[in-house]
Design a protein around this motif. Structure first.
Motif, PDB file in Angstrom:
ATOM      1  N   UNK A  98       0.830  -1.209   0.000  1.00  0.00           N
ATOM      2  CA  UNK A  98       0.000   0.000   0.000  1.00  0.00           C
ATOM      3  C   UNK A  98       0.865   1.259   0.000  1.00  0.00           C
ATOM      4  N   UNK A  99       1.891   1.274   0.845  1.00  0.00           N
ATOM      5  CA  UNK A  99       2.789   2.432   0.905  1.00  0.00           C
ATOM      6  C   UNK A  99       3.538   2.583  -0.412  1.00  0.00           C
ATOM      7  N   UNK A 100       3.907   1.451  -1.031  1.00  0.00           N
ATOM      8  CA  UNK A 100       4.577   1.493  -2.330  1.00  0.00           C
ATOM      9  C   UNK A 100       3.661   2.077  -3.394  1.00  0.00           C
ATOM     10  N   UNK A 101       2.403   1.669  -3.386  1.00  0.00           N
ATOM     11  CA  UNK A 101       1.440   2.204  -4.358  1.00  0.00           C
ATOM     12  C   UNK A 101       1.206   3.696  -4.135  1.00  0.00           C
ATOM     13  N   UNK A 102       1.143   4.109  -2.866  1.00  0.00           N
ATOM     14  CA  UNK A 102       0.999   5.535  -2.571  1.00  0.00           C
ATOM     15  C   UNK A 102       2.233   6.301  -3.058  1.00  0.00           C
ATOM     16  N   UNK A 103       3.391   5.710  -2.887  1.00  0.00           N
ATOM     17  CA  UNK A 103       4.628   6.336  -3.359  1.00  0.00           C
ATOM     18  C   UNK A 103       4.587   6.534  -4.873  1.00  0.00           C
ATOM     19  N   UNK A 104       4.063   5.538  -5.578  1.00  0.00           N
ATOM     20  CA  UNK A 104       3.934   5.644  -7.037  1.00  0.00           C
ATOM     21  C   UNK A 104       2.958   6.764  -7.405  1.00  0.00           C
ATOM     22  N   UNK A 105       1.874   6.866  -6.653  1.00  0.00           N
ATOM     23  CA  UNK A 105       0.875   7.922  -6.875  1.00  0.00           C
ATOM     24  C   UNK A 105       1.503   9.302  -6.683  1.00  0.00           C
ATOM     25  N   UNK A 106       2.261   9.461  -5.611  1.00  0.00           N
ATOM     26  CA  UNK A 106       2.914  10.743  -5.341  1.00  0.00           C
ATOM     27  C   UNK A 106       3.954  11.064  -6.409  1.00  0.00           C
ATOM     28  N   UNK A 107       4.715  10.057  -6.820  1.00  0.00           N
ATOM     29  CA  UNK A 107       5.732  10.276  -7.849  1.00  0.00           C
ATOM     30  C   UNK A 107       5.084  10.745  -9.151  1.00  0.00           C
ATOM     31  N   UNK A 108       4.000  10.086  -9.552  1.00  0.00           N
ATOM     32  CA  UNK A 108       3.299  10.458 -10.782  1.00  0.00           C
ATOM     33  C   UNK A 108       2.774  11.881 -10.701  1.00  0.00           C
ATOM     34  N   UNK A 109       2.183  12.234  -9.556  1.00  0.00           N
ATOM     35  CA  UNK A 109       1.609  13.574  -9.398  1.00  0.00           C
ATOM     36  C   UNK A 109       2.692  14.642  -9.369  1.00  0.00           C
ATOM     37  N   UNK A 110       3.805  14.370  -8.696  1.00  0.00           N
ATOM     38  CA  UNK A 110       4.890  15.340  -8.621  1.00  0.00           C
ATOM     39  C   UNK A 110       5.562  15.520  -9.986  1.00  0.00           C
ATOM     40  N   UNK A 111       5.703  14.432 -10.731  1.00  0.00           N
ATOM     41  CA  UNK A 111       6.292  14.536 -12.065  1.00  0.00           C
ATOM     42  C   UNK A 111       5.397  15.370 -12.974  1.00  0.00           C
ATOM     43  N   UNK A 112       4.078  15.220 -12.826  1.00  0.00           N
ATOM     44  CA  UNK A 112       3.135  15.968 -13.667  1.00  0.00           C
ATOM     45  C   UNK A 112       3.188  17.465 -13.370  1.00  0.00           C
ATOM     46  N   UNK A 113       3.642  17.828 -12.170  1.00  0.00           N
ATOM     47  CA  UNK A 113       3.655  19.234 -11.775  1.00  0.00           C
ATOM     48  C   UNK A 113       4.967  19.933 -12.090  1.00  0.00           C
ATOM     49  N   UNK A 114       5.922  19.228 -12.620  1.00  0.00           N
ATOM     50  CA  UNK A 114       7.228  19.839 -12.915  1.00  0.00           C
ATOM     51  C   UNK A 114       7.152  20.719 -14.180  1.00  0.00           C
TER      52      UNK A 114
END
Length: 226
Positions: free
Chosen positions: A210-226
């Motif tokens: 679950x924490x790994x999936x959340x990490x993937x979610x955060x990574x995707x969202x942060x990459x989209x905001x760059x």
């Protein structure tokens, strides 16, 4: 508002994670949350971690005992009917914390609001109240604390934020049917970027997947905001 703020170990913060604890807990439960996410691959080393602590209130579902909680639970089974005035109050606290991060120079699309259990409930409820989207909203082992989407007169643009909702399939405190219904209600209310998953063999707790999936979610969202 009683909140512990953990800045990056070095350098300036480039994002923010507001994490709301569960019923009967406090902000200190997630003091190492940033490191746990980073260990699973999330690029959050420069994230500011904000850990508010809820006020004490009498919890009806727990025989009226005082506990730290974001809202009262009115049903004896611990889920279902909720104290709407306190929900509104808690959502406003979350909104103020988001606004405060903006004043510190963090762009709105790099601010995340999430929580575990009751804290996750507040995070989802806040999505309905925000006038503009943020970087992402996540709910771990929680649900959307409303009776029905049909009862909501106005939904803010916060519902368009990326939303991440997870739960344990063996959770006896928040049975899986609640988050499953919440997914349907959120979509009715306008959520278009919604990711949900249940985890086999997991109760009212977090698992590494679950924490790994959340990490993937955060990574995707942060990459989209760059």
């Amino acid at each position: 508002m009683d909140a512990k703020i953990i800045d990056p170990k070095e350098g300036k913060a480039d994002s923010a994670i507001i994490m709301l604890h569960g019923l009967g807990s406090d902000g200190s439960d997630f003091e190492h949350f940033r490191e746990e996410l980073a260990a699973c691959g999330a690029p959050v080393e420069q994230a500011r971690l904000i850990l508010p602590t809820a006020p004490e209130r009498a919890i009806t579902a727990n025989k009226g005992f005082l506990m730290r909680g974001w809202f009262d639970l009115l049903d004896t089974d611990g889920v279902g009917a909720s104290d709407e005035p306190a929900l509104v109050e808690s959502a406003r606290i979350a909104e103020r914390l988001i606004a405060l991060e903006e004043t510190k120079g963090i762009r709105r699309d790099r601010i995340f609001l999430g929580g575990f259990s009751q804290g996750g409930c507040v995070a989802l409820y806040t999505a309905l109240k925000l006038d503009r989207p943020i970087g992402g909203i996540f709910c771990l082992s929680g649900y959307l604390p409303i009776e029905s989407a049909d009862d909501i007169e106005h939904v803010g643009q916060g519902i368009l934020s990326p939303i991440f909702l997870t739960y344990g399939k063996e959770d006896n405190d928040v049975p899986p049917v609640y988050p499953e219904i919440s997914v349907k209600e959120l979509r009715k209310l306008g959520a278009t970027d919604l990711w949900s998953k249940g985890y086999d063999g997991v109760g009212h707790d977090l698992c590494i997947e679950e924490v790994t999936d959340l990490s993937d979610f955060l990574e995707k969202s942060l990459e989209a905001s760059r």
